[in-house]
Write a protein that holds these residues in place. Sequence first.
Motif: not given
Length: 262
Positions: A95-118
């Motif tokens: 459905s329309p967003v804001g001022s009629g933007a053609s795209e909107a954020v649908s997915v955000i993914e986070w990934k650990a930089d290393s095993a230490a930060s998991a």
Amino acid sequence: MSRYHRGLAVAVVLLGAWAAGFLGAGAAAAHVSVSSPAAVQGGYASLTFKVPTESDTASTTRLKVQLPPDQPLASVSVLPTPGWAHTVTKAKPASPVGSGASEAVSVIEWKADSAASAIKPGEFNQFTISVGPLPKAPSMTFKAIQTYSDGAVVSWIEEAAEGSTAEPEHPAPVLKLAAASGTDSAGHLTSTGSTASPGSTAPAGSTASASASPSQLTVSGSSEGGSDARANTALGLGALGVLLGGMALAAVVWGRRPNRTG
């Protein structure tokens, strides 16, 4: 049956009931959840996804969250999480967003930089985004996928059946939105006991191609309030377990006492 064997049987039953109840409550309290004390319909707010690691042997290395496709948000920005990189995927909104933007954020993914930060066994981490304007609806459902270092994937995407109070095994995180009750001196929407936080006007984080479409998401979690309630239930069952354990021990000791007459 002797008094000893009767006491032993009672002990086994009581301890079995305690273990089943306590362990079941502990698992229910470990869902991926979303919370925002200032979430008001039509306003801006910071949303926090709480991610506990349920595995005893593997760490959480990825979290993928799908924003509700039928409730597109004009503004989405990501708070950097130390030790984790994030990517933002956009798609054409339903459905329309804001001022009629053609795209909107649908997915955000986070990934650990290393095993230490998991996120290691017995730990949790939190991931925060700023969004708005929030839809004029009572709630938002965010489906999520949690990936572990051993390759296991948990899909938090299940929604309770309409009219049912039973929670699914892997519920999707649900955010409750308070109804707006007016505006403050700065013109922000407010509700009783909370004020909507102003959001960013531009998405933060790198924009990536759709490496995973929203339809691939299969994880769901519960709301923060529900998670806290389950945690309290787990504590209550734990206390009950201690009591039942004491009763079981007393039953065994009593059953082993020799019969005396005279």
